[in-house]
Design an enzyme around this catalytic site. Sequence first.
Site, mmCIF file in Angstrom:
data_model
loop_
_atom_site.group_PDB
_atom_site.id
_atom_site.type_symbol
_atom_site.label_atom_id
_atom_site.label_comp_id
_atom_site.label_asym_id
_atom_site.label_seq_id
_atom_site.Cartn_x
_atom_site.Cartn_y
_atom_site.Cartn_z
ATOM 1 N N TYR A 151 52.699 34.530 40.334
ATOM 2 C CA TYR A 151 52.149 35.881 40.540
ATOM 3 C C TYR A 151 52.617 36.440 41.889
ATOM 4 O O TYR A 151 53.227 37.513 41.945
ATOM 5 C CB TYR A 151 50.624 35.793 40.484
ATOM 6 C CG TYR A 151 49.903 37.121 40.598
ATOM 7 C CD1 TYR A 151 49.905 38.029 39.543
ATOM 8 C CD2 TYR A 151 49.195 37.455 41.747
ATOM 9 C CE1 TYR A 151 49.219 39.239 39.638
ATOM 10 C CE2 TYR A 151 48.506 38.655 41.847
ATOM 11 C CZ TYR A 151 48.521 39.551 40.790
ATOM 12 O OH TYR A 151 47.847 40.738 40.894
ATOM 13 N N VAL A 193 35.799 36.237 40.457
ATOM 14 C CA VAL A 193 34.513 35.893 41.031
ATOM 15 C C VAL A 193 33.407 36.871 40.631
ATOM 16 O O VAL A 193 32.285 36.448 40.308
ATOM 17 C CB VAL A 193 34.642 35.723 42.564
ATOM 18 C CG1 VAL A 193 34.938 37.038 43.279
ATOM 19 C CG2 VAL A 193 33.426 35.073 43.142
ATOM 20 N N ASN A 196 32.538 36.357 36.903
ATOM 21 C CA ASN A 196 31.885 35.048 36.729
ATOM 22 C C ASN A 196 30.446 35.080 37.215
ATOM 23 O O ASN A 196 29.519 34.705 36.485
ATOM 24 C CB ASN A 196 32.624 33.975 37.550
ATOM 25 C CG ASN A 196 33.702 33.278 36.744
ATOM 26 O OD1 ASN A 196 34.030 33.689 35.635
ATOM 27 N ND2 ASN A 196 34.274 32.228 37.306
ATOM 28 N N PRO A 280 43.189 31.658 49.238
ATOM 29 C CA PRO A 280 43.149 32.216 50.601
ATOM 30 C C PRO A 280 41.758 32.115 51.230
ATOM 31 O O PRO A 280 40.751 32.346 50.563
ATOM 32 C CB PRO A 280 43.560 33.680 50.392
ATOM 33 C CG PRO A 280 44.348 33.674 49.120
ATOM 34 C CD PRO A 280 43.704 32.622 48.266
ATOM 35 N N ARG A 283 40.291 37.440 53.403
ATOM 36 C CA ARG A 283 41.128 38.571 53.020
ATOM 37 C C ARG A 283 40.379 39.865 53.272
ATOM 38 O O ARG A 283 39.223 40.002 52.884
ATOM 39 C CB ARG A 283 41.516 38.467 51.555
ATOM 40 C CG ARG A 283 42.477 39.562 51.155
ATOM 41 C CD ARG A 283 42.776 39.550 49.694
ATOM 42 N NE ARG A 283 43.587 38.450 49.286
ATOM 43 C CZ ARG A 283 43.441 37.845 48.110
ATOM 44 N NH1 ARG A 283 42.494 38.202 47.282
ATOM 45 N NH2 ARG A 283 44.245 36.871 47.773
HETATM 46 P P1 NAD Z 1 44.288 43.379 33.561
HETATM 47 O O1 NAD Z 1 44.686 41.998 33.184
HETATM 48 O O2 NAD Z 1 42.966 43.887 33.089
HETATM 49 O O3 NAD Z 1 45.391 44.435 33.146
HETATM 50 C C1 NAD Z 1 46.749 44.131 33.007
HETATM 51 C C2 NAD Z 1 47.237 44.790 31.730
HETATM 52 O O4 NAD Z 1 48.640 44.520 31.575
HETATM 53 C C3 NAD Z 1 46.539 44.257 30.485
HETATM 54 O O5 NAD Z 1 46.133 45.324 29.663
HETATM 55 C C4 NAD Z 1 47.613 43.408 29.811
HETATM 56 O O6 NAD Z 1 47.451 43.306 28.408
HETATM 57 C C5 NAD Z 1 48.865 44.145 30.218
HETATM 58 N N1 NAD Z 1 50.078 43.305 30.178
HETATM 59 C C6 NAD Z 1 50.248 42.057 30.656
HETATM 60 N N2 NAD Z 1 51.500 41.651 30.441
HETATM 61 C C7 NAD Z 1 52.144 42.676 29.836
HETATM 62 C C8 NAD Z 1 53.464 42.862 29.344
HETATM 63 N N3 NAD Z 1 54.392 41.911 29.443
HETATM 64 N N4 NAD Z 1 53.772 44.047 28.751
HETATM 65 C C9 NAD Z 1 52.835 45.030 28.627
HETATM 66 N N5 NAD Z 1 51.585 44.904 29.055
HETATM 67 C C10 NAD Z 1 51.242 43.736 29.665
HETATM 68 O O7 NAD Z 1 44.355 43.439 35.157
HETATM 69 P P2 NAD Z 1 43.982 44.608 36.163
HETATM 70 O O8 NAD Z 1 42.966 44.072 37.083
HETATM 71 O O9 NAD Z 1 43.738 45.864 35.443
HETATM 72 O O10 NAD Z 1 45.351 44.728 36.987
HETATM 73 C C11 NAD Z 1 46.274 45.773 36.775
HETATM 74 C C12 NAD Z 1 47.389 45.670 37.812
HETATM 75 O O11 NAD Z 1 46.840 45.748 39.123
HETATM 76 C C13 NAD Z 1 48.163 44.363 37.740
HETATM 77 O O12 NAD Z 1 49.536 44.638 37.945
HETATM 78 C C14 NAD Z 1 47.609 43.558 38.880
HETATM 79 O O13 NAD Z 1 48.569 42.670 39.393
HETATM 80 C C15 NAD Z 1 47.265 44.644 39.885
HETATM 81 N N6 NAD Z 1 46.200 44.205 40.802
HETATM 82 C C16 NAD Z 1 44.906 44.138 40.387
HETATM 83 C C17 NAD Z 1 43.919 43.710 41.288
HETATM 84 C C18 NAD Z 1 42.461 43.634 40.911
HETATM 85 O O14 NAD Z 1 41.643 43.248 41.736
HETATM 86 N N7 NAD Z 1 42.060 44.017 39.731
HETATM 87 C C19 NAD Z 1 44.275 43.323 42.578
HETATM 88 C C20 NAD Z 1 45.615 43.382 42.947
HETATM 89 C C21 NAD Z 1 46.572 43.828 42.059
HETATM 90 N N1 UDP Z 2 35.456 31.992 43.245
HETATM 91 C C1 UDP Z 2 34.252 31.303 43.230
HETATM 92 N N2 UDP Z 2 33.642 31.115 42.032
HETATM 93 C C2 UDP Z 2 34.123 31.582 40.856
HETATM 94 C C3 UDP Z 2 35.343 32.310 40.878
HETATM 95 C C4 UDP Z 2 35.985 32.487 42.090
HETATM 96 O O1 UDP Z 2 33.753 30.861 44.288
HETATM 97 O O2 UDP Z 2 33.485 31.385 39.818
HETATM 98 C C5 UDP Z 2 36.122 32.226 44.535
HETATM 99 C C6 UDP Z 2 37.600 31.888 44.559
HETATM 100 O O3 UDP Z 2 37.808 30.527 44.866
HETATM 101 C C7 UDP Z 2 38.098 32.814 45.649
HETATM 102 C C8 UDP Z 2 37.198 34.045 45.526
HETATM 103 O O4 UDP Z 2 36.052 33.611 44.809
HETATM 104 O O5 UDP Z 2 37.916 32.234 46.916
HETATM 105 C C9 UDP Z 2 37.849 35.205 44.803
HETATM 106 O O6 UDP Z 2 38.382 34.736 43.573
HETATM 107 P P1 UDP Z 2 39.062 35.667 42.481
HETATM 108 O O7 UDP Z 2 39.676 34.755 41.466
HETATM 109 O O8 UDP Z 2 38.092 36.680 42.017
HETATM 110 O O9 UDP Z 2 40.178 36.458 43.269
HETATM 111 P P2 UDP Z 2 41.369 36.025 44.256
HETATM 112 O O10 UDP Z 2 41.258 34.577 44.609
HETATM 113 O O11 UDP Z 2 42.604 36.348 43.500
HETATM 114 O O12 UDP Z 2 41.130 36.897 45.440
#
Ligand code: NAD
Ligand code: UDP
Length: 318
Positions: A151, A193, A196, A280, A283
């Site tokens: 990722y 998190v 969950n 991490p 953050r």
């Molecule tokens: P999500 O998993 O709900 O959405 C991702 C979407 O992309 C899904 O609908 C999935 O079916 C689609 N997808 C996956 N692979 C695909 C492919 N090969 N072709 C077409 N569609 C595909 O996640 P999200 O939280 O909505 O995240 C959306 C974007 O934002 C992602 O690029 C993610 O990396 C980025 N992002 C999200 C967060 C967050 O906290 N939610 C944080 C940082 C970055």
């Molecule tokens: N985490 C946790 N319990 C859970 C899921 C996640 O304590 O059931 C912690 C995880 O280890 C991380 C933080 O919560 O430190 C955020 O996790 P998440 O997967 O939501 O996002 P990311 O690690 O990508 O920031």
Amino acid sequence: MIANYHSRNRILVTGGAGFLGSHLCDRLIKEGADVICADNFFTGSKDNVKHLFNNPNFELLRHDVTFPLYVEVDEIYNLACPASPIHYQYDPVQTTKTSVHGAINMLGLAKRVGARIFQASTSEVYGDPEVHPQNESYWGRVNPIGIRSCYDESKRCAETLFFDYHRQHALEIKVARIFNTYGPRMSANDGRVVSNFIMQALKGEPITIYGDGSQTRSFCYVDDLIDAFVRIMKTDDSFTGPVNIGNPTEFTMLELAENILELVDSTSGISFHPLPQDDPRQRKPDIGLAKQVLEWEPKVPLREGLKETIDYFRSTLK
Ligand code: NAD
Ligand code: UDP
Ligand code: UDP
């Protein structure tokens, strides 16, 4: 009015059936755009956009962005990519293909049609950071061969591609580095998190804290985030980002658990589990650039956003 090739607001949203993508589709439709949502439904769902099916300005394509896509649009928001660790680690090779081949295809499309293109990048490009809070000039500390690398590194490579298409082909790019975001339509089983803890609290199951719960994150409510996306897309040609988008209010995972337990009025206890590899420690975004360029900052406090999110998850349990 239904859009045709004369219209100037035809917008492609890849990953549009996901958590963030579906909220973005809602917002763009509300603003009168003609929206094509392309998604392969790996982590997203038709459920997230089914309320738009009857809208003539909305079109849903089952499409995998690792394959070329030929459509005529004016703007592209590239969000396709699984975002939660359990989903992106399920098929790590496909995750890298989605970020890298997906970026190449969407950039190729943007180049052909002269579209402005937005990339949903991530705070994960900073890895496990030595700088706190993280600002955009920090290059990050990412393990290239760990379980999060599919990722983190592919999102970094996608940023590289965006900047090379910008320099080499004069593409109008907008790169946003998104920090942890939460809200309705997060998937209940994505292991993140917030989902969950809420599901566990609602079901009266123990809250699973990984490590000792002292690690920190900063959580942005989805409406605030989408507002920033739209503002970024509207900046003038010279602004490329990368720009951090997130909420700078930082919480430990223990504090998050306490807030959720109280808001749900739950009797769940807390259980401690091992910290995943490369998790991490802390953050928090430095959003100085977003404040200055976008005149944006998050408005929704954690407890308010959590209430909306809890209501959503409660409704899914009925
Ligand atoms: P999500 O998993 O709900 O959405 C991702 C979407 O992309 C899904 O609908 C999935 O079916 C689609 N997808 C996956 N692979 C695909 C492919 N090969 N072709 C077409 N569609 C595909 O996640 P999200 O939280 O909505 O995240 C959306 C974007 O934002 C992602 O690029 C993610 O990396 C980025 N992002 C999200 C967060 C967050 O906290 N939610 C944080 C940082 C970055
Ligand atoms: N985490 C946790 N319990 C859970 C899921 C996640 O304590 O059931 C912690 C995880 O280890 C991380 C933080 O919560 O430190 C955020 O996790 P998440 O997967 O939501 O996002 P990311 O690690 O990508 O920031
Ligand atoms: N591409 C696409 N839709 C388009 C134009 C291009 O999916 O409308 C894909 C195409 O398959 C190519 C990629 O985008 O593999 C990169 O295109 P670019 O023009 O940059 O490179 P080239 O076609 O020269 O490899």
